[in-house]
Design an enzyme around this catalytic site. Structure first.
Site, PDB file in Angstrom:
ATOM      1  N   TYR A 174      35.672   6.140 -21.242  1.00 38.87           N
ATOM      2  CA  TYR A 174      35.809   5.157 -20.124  1.00 38.87           C
ATOM      3  C   TYR A 174      36.736   3.792 -20.522  1.00 38.87           C
ATOM      4  CZ  TYR A 174      31.768   7.724 -20.224  1.00 38.87           C
ATOM      5  OH  TYR A 174      30.951   8.940 -20.532  1.00 38.87           O
ATOM      6  N   HIS A 196      28.892   6.250 -26.043  1.00 44.15           N
ATOM      7  CA  HIS A 196      27.486   7.262 -26.497  1.00 44.15           C
ATOM      8  C   HIS A 196      27.691   8.552 -26.785  1.00 44.15           C
ATOM      9  CE1 HIS A 196      29.023   9.955 -23.487  1.00 44.15           C
ATOM     10  NE2 HIS A 196      29.487   8.949 -23.120  1.00 44.15           N
ATOM     11  N   ASP A 250       0.999  -1.094  -0.054  1.00 42.61           N
ATOM     12  CA  ASP A 250      -0.063  -0.217   0.064  1.00 42.61           C
ATOM     13  C   ASP A 250       0.944   1.366  -0.156  1.00 42.61           C
ATOM     14  OD1 ASP A 250       1.144  -0.424   2.782  1.00 42.61           O
ATOM     15  OD2 ASP A 250      -1.103  -0.022   2.874  1.00 42.61           O
ATOM     16  N   HIS A 274      25.152   4.663 -16.477  1.00 44.25           N
ATOM     17  CA  HIS A 274      24.741   3.913 -15.718  1.00 44.25           C
ATOM     18  C   HIS A 274      24.717   3.955 -14.185  1.00 44.25           C
ATOM     19  CE1 HIS A 274      21.542   4.800 -19.140  1.00 44.25           C
ATOM     20  NE2 HIS A 274      22.252   6.085 -18.610  1.00 44.25           N
ATOM     21  N   ASP A 332      21.194  18.670 -15.839  1.00 44.59           N
ATOM     22  CA  ASP A 332      22.152  17.091 -16.023  1.00 44.59           C
ATOM     23  C   ASP A 332      23.538  17.384 -15.670  1.00 44.59           C
ATOM     24  OD1 ASP A 332      22.318  14.492 -16.802  1.00 44.59           O
ATOM     25  OD2 ASP A 332      21.588  14.497 -18.361  1.00 44.59           O
ATOM     26  N   GLU A 382      30.187  16.971 -18.351  1.00 47.46           N
ATOM     27  CA  GLU A 382      28.731  17.509 -18.562  1.00 47.46           C
ATOM     28  C   GLU A 382      28.131  18.329 -18.345  1.00 47.46           C
ATOM     29  OE1 GLU A 382      25.903  14.105 -17.058  1.00 47.46           O
ATOM     30  OE2 GLU A 382      24.061  15.266 -19.749  1.00 47.46           O
ATOM     31  N   GLU A 402      28.210  16.269 -23.664  1.00 51.34           N
ATOM     32  CA  GLU A 402      28.781  15.263 -22.262  1.00 51.34           C
ATOM     33  C   GLU A 402      29.515  14.363 -22.820  1.00 51.34           C
ATOM     34  OE1 GLU A 402      25.813  13.091 -20.506  1.00 51.34           O
ATOM     35  OE2 GLU A 402      24.571  14.006 -21.777  1.00 51.34           O
ATOM     36  N   HIS A 458      15.962  13.568 -20.741  1.00 51.22           N
ATOM     37  CA  HIS A 458      16.263  13.496 -22.115  1.00 51.22           C
ATOM     38  C   HIS A 458      14.954  13.786 -22.473  1.00 51.22           C
ATOM     39  CE1 HIS A 458      18.652   9.514 -20.293  1.00 51.22           C
ATOM     40  NE2 HIS A 458      20.162  10.972 -20.770  1.00 51.22           N
ATOM     41  N   ASP A 509      27.566  12.411 -11.730  1.00 58.62           N
ATOM     42  CA  ASP A 509      26.035  12.937 -13.020  1.00 58.62           C
ATOM     43  C   ASP A 509      24.641  12.575 -11.937  1.00 58.62           C
ATOM     44  OD1 ASP A 509      24.356  13.231 -14.991  1.00 58.62           O
ATOM     45  OD2 ASP A 509      25.949  10.795 -16.515  1.00 58.62           O
ATOM     46  N   ARG A 557      33.809  11.670 -17.700  1.00 58.01           N
ATOM     47  CA  ARG A 557      32.257  12.423 -18.038  1.00 58.01           C
ATOM     48  C   ARG A 557      32.898  13.710 -17.701  1.00 58.01           C
ATOM     49  NH1 ARG A 557      28.667   8.715 -18.163  1.00 58.01           N
ATOM     50  NH2 ARG A 557      28.110   9.440 -16.560  1.00 58.01           N
ATOM     51  N   HIS A 599      21.998  15.524 -25.486  1.00 54.21           N
ATOM     52  CA  HIS A 599      20.688  15.396 -25.685  1.00 54.21           C
ATOM     53  C   HIS A 599      19.749  16.684 -24.852  1.00 54.21           C
ATOM     54  CE1 HIS A 599      20.106  14.667 -21.247  1.00 54.21           C
ATOM     55  NE2 HIS A 599      21.291  13.913 -21.343  1.00 54.21           N
TER      56      HIS A 599
HETATM   57  N1  GLY Z   1      22.270  11.561 -16.530  1.00 49.99           N
HETATM   58  C1  GLY Z   1      21.745  10.775 -17.881  1.00 49.99           C
HETATM   59  C2  GLY Z   1      22.471  11.476 -18.784  1.00 49.99           C
HETATM   60  O1  GLY Z   1      23.493  11.784 -19.068  1.00 49.99           O
HETATM   61  O2  GLY Z   1      22.033  10.935 -20.355  1.00 49.99           O
HETATM   62 MN    MN Z   2      23.271  13.657 -20.007  1.00 45.46          MN
HETATM   63 MN    MN Z   3      24.588  13.118 -17.028  1.00 47.12          MN
END
Ligand code: GLY
Ligand code: MN
Ligand code: MN
Length: 415
Positions: free
Chosen positions: A360, A322, A14, A215, A243, A380, A356, A333, A232, A378, A326
């Site tokens: 890696y 990647h 619940d 992720h 982000d 970003e 970003e 996203h 991140d 990374r 975005h």
């Molecule tokens: N935090 C997800 C991305 O960087 O797209």
């Molecule tokens: Mn991102």
């Molecule tokens: Mn990110």
């Protein structure tokens, strides 16, 4: 047009998940309650924007908190008319009657899909021929509108980014070898909450080789001296997401190899940003980042061959799997097409996106010298396209290795 609020979702037994309004519904109404529906009925004399929402209920409000109620919806939300959601079965078919088509996002809420189809079928059963003949996906039209941010939206995005900048700084100041990743997650999310924000997505705090997991979200490993920590994390403020990623050394000083790769990612980000202005294809930013990364990886001996060959064969994807960015907005996203008629979309003022790039080097890349393995980086930032170029909304946050080291050193000096 008919759009329904996000349904409440059960977490377990619940207990519900914290409620998050559907982004499209929120965009059109600013209304945060579940069990509501907005209908836009062009040309309707008694009002074109009609909201259905929960009635006031003192007993329930004692448990769950206040409800707006239909009586106050006009004033609070600017809709023309509002009715109790319990009356929707009686009222909505009348609003659909005589309309040629209905804009609606099918497939998000199966229960409401069936209700709507039921109402249309009921009209079809009548002999007057007054039932809508077409359902059109609402998505595309609304996505295009959401892609271009208004001044008010840009202010909210900037606020979400400002909170996020403070949070990343707090993590850089707090990090000490021996802590766990979740300690830094707590520092980050403490900054979010004390500013009235919350995480826009699951915060990623990856130390050492965990930084290579794109992720990663467990955030349970111990941080060792000599590790890089990749964070991140972005705040969501009044529905709008930031982000941002930074990567910094747990002990405050980059090693030679860490610095070399960090410098390279910085350079790739600068190359991408140089493409961020009206009239440039969205994909140009990724292409510039890839060429810069490949060139650097060749110089460092991490890739072999000619630049054109490693770019065209996509040999770099083992270290950079990647894309470079975005759209960003109500969703991290965010919505909006990236390609139009097969070609990368051209940038226009009011678009907001991330830039970003990352690198890696997998721990198990045995063909790579050991000194590089397990480094994950990374960087970003969040960017608005302006009339003359772009504005980096997160520009205030330390980015280069020197800036990051100086920020960490000054935080340690005053700690
Ligand atoms: N935090 C997800 C991305 O960087 O797209
Ligand atoms: Mn991102
Ligand atoms: Mn990110």
């Amino acid at each position: 047009m008919v759009i329904s609020a996000a349904p409440e979702r059960v977490r377990s037994r619940d207990t519900l998940h914290p409620y998050r309004q559907d982004s499209d519904f929120y965009y059109l109404t600013g209304f945060l309650e579940p069990e509501s529906v907005l209908a836009l009925v062009p040309g309707r004399k008694h009002g074109e924007a009609i909201l259905f929402c929960r009635d006031r209920d003192p007993a329930r409000e004692g448990w769950d908190g206040p409800r707006l109620g239909p009586e106050r919806a006009g004033e609070a939300l600017g809709v023309d008319d509002a009715y109790p959601i319990s009356d929707i079965d009686d009222i909505l078919p009348g609003l659909l009657e005589g309309r040629a088509r209905v804009y609606y996002q099918l497939g998000l809420d199966a229960g409401f899909d069936l209700k709507l189809i039921g109402w249309v079928n009921r009209l079809r059963g009548r002999s007057s021929g007054s039932a809508p003949q077409e359902f059109l996906q609402l998505g595309h039209l609304l996505d295009e509108q959401r892609l271009f941010k208004s001044e008010a939206e840009i202010r909210l995005l900037q606020h979400a980014v400002d909170i996020t900048v403070a949070a990343h700084r707090a993590a850089m100041a707090a990090v000490r070898p021996g802590q766990h990743e979740y300690t830094l997650q707590a520092e980050i999310e403490r900054e979010f909450r004390r500013s009235g924000a919350q995480p826009a997505y699951a915060s990623i705090v990856g130390t050492g080789a965990n930084g290579c997991v794109l992720h990663y979200g467990a955030n349970v490993s111990r941080i060792h001296a000599g590790d890089l920590v990749l964070i991140d994390a972005g705040a969501e403020y009044r529905g709008y997401a930031a982000d941002v990623s930074r990567t910094f050394p747990a002990n405050g000083r980059f090693s030679k190899e860490q610095r070399a790769l960090h410098d390279l990612v910085c350079k790739a980000q600068a190359a991408a940003l140089a493409q961020a202005r009206p009239g440039k294809p969205f994909a140009a930013m990724h292409e510039a980042a890839v060429v810069t990364l490949c060139d650097g990886l060749l110089s460092l001996g991490l890739l072999q061959g000619r630049l054109e060959a490693v770019v065209s064969s996509e040999a770099y994807t083992r270290f950079y799997p990647h894309k470079t960015g975005h759209w960003l907005g109500l969703d991290v996203h965010d919505v909006g097409e990236y390609r139009i008629d097969g070609a990368s979309r051209l940038l226009e003022p009011g678009m907001v996106f991330t830039v970003e790039p990352g690198l890696y080097i997998p721990v198990d890349a045995t063909d790579v010298p050991a000194k590089w393995r397990g480094i994950g980086i990374r960087i970003e930032d969040d960017v608005l396209v302006t009339r003359s170029g772009h504005r980096v909304l997160s520009a205030a946050l330390e980015r280069s290795a020197d800036e990051v080291e100086a920020c960490m050193a000054s935080a340690r000096a005053t700690a």
